[in-house]
Each structure stands twice: as C-alpha cells, then as structure tokens.
Design a protein around this motif. Structure first.
Motif, PDB file in Angstrom:
ATOM      1  N   MET A   1       0.939  -1.187  -0.169  1.00  0.00           N
ATOM      2  CA  MET A   1      -0.065   0.083   0.036  1.00  0.00           C
ATOM      3  C   MET A   1       0.867   1.184  -0.072  1.00  0.00           C
ATOM      4  SD  MET A   1      -3.366  -0.831   2.437  1.00  0.00           S
ATOM      5  CE  MET A   1      -2.632  -1.711   3.700  1.00  0.00           C
ATOM      6  N   ALA A   2       2.215   1.121  -0.065  1.00  0.00           N
ATOM      7  CA  ALA A   2       2.991   2.316   0.108  1.00  0.00           C
ATOM      8  C   ALA A   2       2.919   3.097  -1.271  1.00  0.00           C
ATOM      9  CB  ALA A   2       4.686   1.740   0.268  1.00  0.00           C
ATOM     10  N   ARG A   3       2.229   2.715  -2.357  1.00  0.00           N
ATOM     11  CA  ARG A   3       2.406   3.676  -3.454  1.00  0.00           C
ATOM     12  C   ARG A   3       1.256   4.464  -3.243  1.00  0.00           C
ATOM     13  NH1 ARG A   3       0.501  -1.272  -4.376  1.00  0.00           N
ATOM     14  NH2 ARG A   3      -1.476  -1.791  -5.320  1.00  0.00           N
ATOM     15  N   TYR A   4       0.335   4.431  -2.325  1.00  0.00           N
ATOM     16  CA  TYR A   4      -0.667   5.268  -2.052  1.00  0.00           C
ATOM     17  C   TYR A   4      -0.690   5.941  -0.833  1.00  0.00           C
ATOM     18  CZ  TYR A   4      -2.891   2.291  -5.675  1.00  0.00           C
ATOM     19  OH  TYR A   4      -3.379   1.664  -6.636  1.00  0.00           O
ATOM     20  N   ASP A   5      -0.934   7.244  -0.460  1.00  0.00           N
ATOM     21  CA  ASP A   5      -0.829   7.764   0.525  1.00  0.00           C
ATOM     22  C   ASP A   5      -2.160   8.352   1.130  1.00  0.00           C
ATOM     23  OD1 ASP A   5      -1.284   9.841  -0.999  1.00  0.00           O
ATOM     24  OD2 ASP A   5       0.630  11.112  -0.756  1.00  0.00           O
ATOM     25  N   ALA A   6      -3.446   7.616   0.672  1.00  0.00           N
ATOM     26  CA  ALA A   6      -4.360   7.854   1.321  1.00  0.00           C
ATOM     27  C   ALA A   6      -5.453   7.059   0.560  1.00  0.00           C
ATOM     28  CB  ALA A   6      -5.067   9.508   0.862  1.00  0.00           C
ATOM     29  N   LEU A   7      -6.785   6.821   0.875  1.00  0.00           N
ATOM     30  CA  LEU A   7      -7.803   6.317   0.477  1.00  0.00           C
ATOM     31  C   LEU A   7      -8.990   6.928   0.134  1.00  0.00           C
ATOM     32  CD1 LEU A   7      -9.277   3.492  -0.848  1.00  0.00           C
ATOM     33  CD2 LEU A   7      -9.908   3.007   1.868  1.00  0.00           C
ATOM     34  N   LEU A   8      -9.327   7.043  -0.864  1.00  0.00           N
ATOM     35  CA  LEU A   8     -10.851   7.986  -0.980  1.00  0.00           C
ATOM     36  C   LEU A   8     -11.943   7.211  -1.201  1.00  0.00           C
ATOM     37  CD1 LEU A   8     -12.222  10.618  -1.684  1.00  0.00           C
ATOM     38  CD2 LEU A   8     -11.420  10.572  -3.977  1.00  0.00           C
ATOM     39  N   ILE A   9     -13.038   7.212  -0.355  1.00  0.00           N
ATOM     40  CA  ILE A   9     -14.373   6.387  -0.671  1.00  0.00           C
ATOM     41  C   ILE A   9     -15.086   7.482  -1.485  1.00  0.00           C
ATOM     42  CG2 ILE A   9     -16.274   5.259   0.362  1.00  0.00           C
ATOM     43  CD1 ILE A   9     -13.520   4.124   0.922  1.00  0.00           C
ATOM     44  N   VAL A  10     -15.683   6.998  -2.703  1.00  0.00           N
ATOM     45  CA  VAL A  10     -16.360   7.808  -3.517  1.00  0.00           C
ATOM     46  C   VAL A  10     -17.654   7.142  -3.586  1.00  0.00           C
ATOM     47  CG1 VAL A  10     -16.675   8.845  -5.661  1.00  0.00           C
ATOM     48  CG2 VAL A  10     -14.253   8.356  -4.758  1.00  0.00           C
ATOM     49  N   SER A  11     -18.617   7.949  -3.347  1.00  0.00           N
ATOM     50  CA  SER A  11     -20.116   7.221  -3.120  1.00  0.00           C
ATOM     51  C   SER A  11     -21.042   8.239  -3.833  1.00  0.00           C
ATOM     52  CB  SER A  11     -20.563   7.213  -1.890  1.00  0.00           C
ATOM     53  OG  SER A  11     -21.775   6.198  -1.647  1.00  0.00           O
ATOM     54  N   PHE A  12     -22.392   7.839  -3.908  1.00  0.00           N
ATOM     55  CA  PHE A  12     -23.407   8.712  -4.312  1.00  0.00           C
ATOM     56  C   PHE A  12     -23.919   9.927  -3.848  1.00  0.00           C
ATOM     57  CE2 PHE A  12     -27.776   9.380  -6.020  1.00  0.00           C
ATOM     58  CZ  PHE A  12     -27.651   9.233  -7.525  1.00  0.00           C
TER      59      PHE A  12
END
Length: 322
Positions: A1-12
């Motif tokens: 997971m090091a290649r990302y520095d955040a997780l974005l949850i995208v919803s309706f």
C-alpha cells in the motif's frame, strides 16, 4: 500500500434531513430536464422516512470498519451531496496527499456506475489547485470478498422465510435498470453491465434457481430500459406457481433509497398482495469479507480496470456528459 498515501471512498450521496431532499434530487438530475413534478414525487419517498437516506451513514460505517484494516488516512467524497468530491479533494490537497486510491461504491461497468464517477473525479481535480492524483481501484463484481458477503446475506434471507418455503424459494437478483443503449455500450466491448451482474448472481446462487430483474426505472416511457421490473416479475413468478422468493440487491453495495423504497416498500407490498412469502437479502454493507476486499484491492500490484479508456462506458445518447 506504500504507493498510495490515502484512500478515497467515492459514493453517490444522499440527504440527511428533510430540507436536503429537493436540493439533493436537483443535483442528481442536473442537466437532464427531469420535470419538477417527477422530483416532487420522488421526494415523497425520502420524506416518508424522515428525509434521510441511509447511504451516508453506511459510508461512515464502512470507513469505521476499514480503519483497522487499512494503514492509510481515509477520505470520503460524494457525487451528489455533502461531503462533495471537490470539498474532499481540497482537504486532501491541504493535508499534503499526492496520490490516493479511489474505491467507488459501485461494482459494475456502466456510464452511471463507472464513467460518471470518473468524470466527476476529474472535474473536481480540475477545480482544486494541487489536487492529488487519483487511481481508481478496479471493479469488484466478481471479487471473492463481494461474492462471499452477498452469499452470506442471501443465506440469511432464505433462513428468514417460513421453514416450509425455504427449499423451493426462488432467488430474484435485482439491479438498477438503465437505458438499453447505456447497457449496450457498457464496458470495453459493450454489454458488460448485465453480463457482470449475471456473473455475480451465478456465483452467489450456486445450485438455487435464480433470475436477474431490474428496479428503479426513472426515464421517459418511450425510451427502452432494461426489463423486467421486479414487481412485474414477482407477479409472473406467482402466476407460474412459485411459492416464495428472496430479493437479492446485487447491484447495490449499501442501502440506497432505491433499495429501501423500491424493494422494502413497493416490492414487499406486491408480495403481500399476492400472499407470497418474501424476504430481502442485506446489501454488502460492512460484512467482514467485503471490508477485507477493499484492503485486498489496495494491495493488488496494479488496478485491472474493466473501463480502461476515456471512450469506455459513454453517456447514453441525448444525455449530457455530466
């Protein structure tokens, strides 16, 4: 997971109080010329449950369940209501996020469940100076975690039927109907939306008899949409001798208003009128395997996208690119 520095949850997104309902619906249909009378009609579905859609709280619940699984800061942005994607990307930029993975809460390929989200992310990035790079995680309609979650929820729904009806109950998988033209152009070679839903349904159903039907049609009657409608199908099943059914909302990962109203209210009323025992499987929600699935998608070496080009899943003819 090091290649990302955040997780974005995208919803309706969805309204959270009565005064949110009409502005939210206007956001959903912006640019489409939907008559106000139709919006007012749909608004009553929300007002009947206090003006609150369950979807935002389910996003909060998913984020809470993900925190022990994912060693990254988690952000959340919606297409149609607060927190809006643009506001979320501003926060991410201010926090110094440079490259984030986006988990879109839609499992399948189609304009409204794929391309429209990607376009909205790109539009938000264009509005935010210093916006992070966003890498969309792949579609997950056939991921073992999603399948396991829906299989468990389906078994639980079967178990809620009267014992004498469980063995012969028919599984009725449901997904949001879309225009036939949109369905035909979904995915890199067309037709992916229905094909993906059928693939998931077959994995979840196992040896049980099943059907794939549609719900929540909202377009003008002269435009062909995917059929049959779930309520019409329940009537047909009853007429052919089916004694009980289980609705499985395979096209949704959380309880949108379409699930709460179209299935739990309208379809349940039809079944009651027919005298047909009916239960509804839960959506994936925060099932442990579904939550683990998001982490597993983050750990994949590269996203393998069903929609890999800007020409994939185009808007249906006559609909603006928005």
């Amino acid at each position: 997971m090091a290649r990302y520095d955040a997780l974005l949850i995208v919803s309706f997104g969805g309204p959270e109080k009565p005064e949110d309902v009409m502005p939210f619906l206007e956001n959903v249909v912006r640019g489409r010329g939907v008559p106000r009378d139709r919006l007012l009609e749909v608004a009553t579905h929300y007002q009947d449950v206090g003006g609150v859609s369950p979807i935002n709280q389910q996003c909060r619940d998913l984020i809470a369940a993900l925190r022990p699984e994912v060693d990254l800061p988690i952000y959340w942005g919606n297409r149609n209501w607060h927190p809006f994607l643009t506001d979320t990307l501003r926060k991410m930029a201010a926090d110094g996020v440079t490259r984030a993975a986006a988990f879109i809460t839609a499992a399948n390929s189609s304009y409204s469940s794929c391309r429209q989200y990607l376009d909205d992310i790109a539009r938000a990035q264009a509005e935010v100076p210093g916006s992070p790079e966003i890498v969309r995680l792949r579609h997950f309609f056939d991921h073992p975690g999603f399948v396991a979650a829906m299989t468990d929820h389906t078994r639980e729904a079967v178990a809620r039927l009267p014992e004498e009806h469980r063995d012969g109950a028919r599984l009725v998988f449901t997904a949001h109907s879309i225009p036939v033209s949109m369905a035909a152009s979904s995915g890199p070679s067309g037709g992916a939306y229905e094909a993906q839903l059928r693939a998931t349904a077959a994995l979840v159903a196992g040896d049980r008899p099943w059907d794939l039907v549609w719900q929540s049609r909202s377009g003008p009657p002269q435009v062909p949409w995917l059929e049959p409608d779930v309520c019409d199908h329940l009537r047909a099943l009853h007429a052919s001798g089916t004694r009980a059914a289980v609705l499985v909302p395979i096209g949704f990962v959380s309880d949108h208003m379409e699930v709460v109203y179209d299935l739990d209210t309208e379809a349940a009323a039809v079944a009651a009128e027919l005298g047909m025992p009916l239960t509804r499987a839960a959506t994936a929600g925060v099932h442990p395997r579904f939550v683990s699935m998001v982490r597993e998608l983050l750990e994949e070496p590269e996203p393998v996208l069903s929609c890999a080009s800007a020409t994939c899943c185009p808007a249906p003819r006559g609909r603006p690119e928005s």
